[in-house]
Design an enzyme around this catalytic site. Structure first.
Site, mmCIF file in Angstrom:
data_model
loop_
_atom_site.group_PDB
_atom_site.id
_atom_site.type_symbol
_atom_site.label_atom_id
_atom_site.label_comp_id
_atom_site.label_asym_id
_atom_site.label_seq_id
_atom_site.Cartn_x
_atom_site.Cartn_y
_atom_site.Cartn_z
ATOM 1 N NE ARG A 1 -1.545 -0.071 -2.245
ATOM 2 C CZ ARG A 1 -2.463 -0.319 -1.299
ATOM 3 N NH1 ARG A 1 -2.111 -0.413 -0.034
ATOM 4 N NH2 ARG A 1 -3.716 -0.452 -1.604
ATOM 5 C CB ILE B 1 7.857 -4.844 -0.192
ATOM 6 C CG1 ILE B 1 8.868 -3.728 -0.473
ATOM 7 C CG2 ILE B 1 8.575 -6.097 0.330
ATOM 8 C CD1 ILE B 1 9.442 -3.092 0.775
ATOM 9 C CG ASP C 1 -7.408 -3.043 10.875
ATOM 10 O OD1 ASP C 1 -6.222 -2.988 11.280
ATOM 11 O OD2 ASP C 1 -8.224 -2.112 11.052
ATOM 12 C CE1 TYR D 1 8.508 2.354 10.820
ATOM 13 C CE2 TYR D 1 10.904 2.254 10.921
ATOM 14 C CZ TYR D 1 9.716 1.961 10.273
ATOM 15 O OH TYR D 1 9.735 1.281 9.080
#
Length: 318
Positions: free
Chosen positions: A28, A30, A82, A176
């Protein structure tokens, strides 16, 4: 004549017939947009992602995307991956080489989001985002590079921001940034270690919020402040088509398209979600070290979105 895979009519893209691209997180958003764009240029696609069954908040599976890709006249290989699993990544590369005999393009797109302060970041969340973002991208890159080297051609693109050194850029984004800058370093390492050998590496980051399932699920502003994912897939097409000498860049999508492909600010309007509204370049400003737009923005577990929204003061203009 415009290139079939590009949204912008100004973009001239190489014929990719026979080439093979592995795109992580391509069920899905980008990743899928990049898969479709490359397929329209003749590239065979490996859909390397985790979703095998559709869910209400996560539409699309590796099989549904493979079916869409094959309708474009190229081959597709759906592989459940994964990104935390080295065995999954190894198997993806093995199956790709077994089916196609080559790997030409790697787009490290799969990523996990966590925008919280250090004290609000449990170690299991830190481990999750670093395993998927930095470690997963490093593992996939390291396994693909030898196959690229055999053919003297390779393009490694990581969907990650320019590396910043100003300390204020880390406020609320420390974990992040560690994970995403790690992705950028993978691309820079590939560029440096394979310079002059036909393999290039780049990081690529949006100037604006991009329309995706993540932007919807995390309520990252309104649609009038988003751009279509096609701006990133157009940039990918440009990078894949660029000469071997163009390498080692940490890029913002619209800046790259303007500087290297001659698009004007008017040309960029084709990427607006709302044709009448030019979205805020909040992500570009943050990537360049100006955090005013995103100061205080918090996002973590989508199940705790209400709490994050109450605590957020960032993206006030969105």
């Amino acid at each position: 004549m415009s290139s079939p895979g590009a949204l912008s009519p100004k973009l001239k893209v190489a014929d990719l017939t026979g080439k093979v691209a592995i795109i992580t997180g391509s069920t899905r958003g980008i990743g899928k947009e990049c898969a479709i764009a490359l397929a329209k240029q003749g590239c065979n696609i490996v859909i390397a992602a985790k979703t095998t069954k559709p869910e209400p908040t996560l539409p699309g599976t590796i099989y549904s995307v493979a079916e869409e890709i094959e309708k474009l006249g190229v081959q597709a290989l759906p592989v459940k991956v994964d990104m935390r699993s080295l065995d999954n990544i190894k198997e993806c590369v093995r199956l790709t080489v077994e089916k196609f005999g080559r790997i030409d393009i790697l787009i490290n797109n799969a990523s996990a989001l966590w925008w919280q302060n250090i004290v609000d970041t449990p170690m299991n969340k830190y481990d999750l985002i670093t395993q998927i973002n930095a470690r997963g991208s490093f593992a996939m890159t390291s396994l693909c590079l030898p196959h690229m080297a055999k053919n003297g051609f390779g393009r490694v693109i990581c969907m990650s921001p320019p590396i910043q050194t100003g300390f204020r850029a880390f406020k609320g984004f420390t974990a992040y940034n560690i994970s995403k800058f790690g992705m950028t370093m993978c691309a820079m390492g590939a560029a440096a270690e394979y310079e002059g050998k036909g393999i290039t590496g780049h990081s690529l980051w949006p100037a604006t919020i991009i329309e995706s399932q993540a932007s919807k699920n995390f309520e990252l502003g309104g649609r009038d402040q988003w751009r279509l994912a096609a701006i990133l897939s157009d940039a990918v097409l440009g990078l894949v088509s660029a000469p071997d000498s163009y390498t080692g860049h940490q890029l913002i999508d619209d800046e790259y398209l303007q500087e290297e492909h001659g698009l004007t600010s008017e040309d960029l309007a084709v990427y607006r979600c709302d044709p009448n509204v030019e979205p805020s370049r909040a992500l570009a400003e943050a990537a360049h070290g100006h955090r005013s737009e995103s100061d205080g923005l918090k996002r973590g577990d989508v199940r705790k979105l209400d709490k994050d929204l109450k605590q957020s003061s960032g993206f006030s203009k969105l």
